[in-house]
Design a protein around this motif. Structure first.
Motif, PDB file in Angstrom:
ATOM      1  N   PHE A  41      80.615 -14.970  95.878  1.00  0.00           N
ATOM      2  CA  PHE A  41      81.794 -14.466  94.617  1.00  0.00           C
ATOM      3  C   PHE A  41      82.537 -15.447  94.329  1.00  0.00           C
ATOM      4  CE2 PHE A  41      79.660 -10.303  95.167  1.00  0.00           C
ATOM      5  CZ  PHE A  41      79.820  -9.833  93.821  1.00  0.00           C
ATOM      6  N   GLN A  42      82.926 -16.234  95.582  1.00  0.00           N
ATOM      7  CA  GLN A  42      84.050 -17.279  95.284  1.00  0.00           C
ATOM      8  C   GLN A  42      83.369 -18.696  94.733  1.00  0.00           C
ATOM      9  OE1 GLN A  42      86.273 -17.353  99.017  1.00  0.00           O
ATOM     10  NE2 GLN A  42      87.257 -15.477  98.606  1.00  0.00           N
ATOM     11  N   GLY A  95      80.307 -20.900  87.135  1.00  0.00           N
ATOM     12  CA  GLY A  95      80.455 -20.521  85.559  1.00  0.00           C
ATOM     13  C   GLY A  95      79.893 -19.273  85.142  1.00  0.00           C
ATOM     14  N   ILE A  96      79.478 -18.679  86.121  1.00  0.00           N
ATOM     15  CA  ILE A  96      79.023 -16.954  86.037  1.00  0.00           C
ATOM     16  C   ILE A  96      80.212 -16.367  86.029  1.00  0.00           C
ATOM     17  CG2 ILE A  96      77.407 -15.441  86.524  1.00  0.00           C
ATOM     18  CD1 ILE A  96      75.732 -17.520  87.870  1.00  0.00           C
ATOM     19  N   PRO A  97      80.366 -15.327  85.151  1.00  0.00           N
ATOM     20  CA  PRO A  97      81.432 -14.198  85.277  1.00  0.00           C
ATOM     21  C   PRO A  97      81.426 -13.334  86.504  1.00  0.00           C
ATOM     22  CG  PRO A  97      80.674 -14.272  83.089  1.00  0.00           C
ATOM     23  CD  PRO A  97      79.714 -15.146  83.878  1.00  0.00           C
ATOM     24  N   VAL A  98      82.424 -13.064  87.206  1.00  0.00           N
ATOM     25  CA  VAL A  98      82.715 -12.466  88.254  1.00  0.00           C
ATOM     26  C   VAL A  98      81.650 -10.968  88.197  1.00  0.00           C
ATOM     27  CG1 VAL A  98      83.888 -11.037  89.970  1.00  0.00           C
ATOM     28  CG2 VAL A  98      84.633 -13.208  89.121  1.00  0.00           C
TER      29      VAL A  98
END
Length: 83
Positions: free
Chosen positions: A35-36, A40-43
């Motif tokens: 997740f960190q 470029g992918i939204p969370v």
């Protein structure tokens, strides 16, 4: 009687506390790395397939609900004429 309750309490506490650590491994560092990562992918989509599927199903239901609401408002705005 009191000694029996104390013994049962100690046995229950020991098995619960050791059972947790032996059957489950800690996956938090792997999830934190995922997740960190700056890719470029939204969370809300970084959970891979399940998050993407859930997001798309939610959007389809949202668009369908909006279309249904507009249809119902149009039907209520233009009532049928009585003969």
């Amino acid at each position: 009687m009191l000694w029996n309750l104390l013994a049962v309490y100690q046995i229950a506490q020991r098995t619960i506390s050791t059972a947790f650590y032996t059957y489950f491994e800690n996956k938090v560092p792997e999830k934190q790395k995922l997740f960190q990562e700056d890719n470029g992918i939204p969370v809300h989509l970084k959970g891979r397939v399940t998050d993407t599927l859930l997001y798309r199903v939610t959007m389809v239901l949202r668009v369908g609900g909006m279309a249904n609401a507009i249809n119902l408002l149009a039907m209520a705005s233009f009532p049928k004429k009585q003969h």
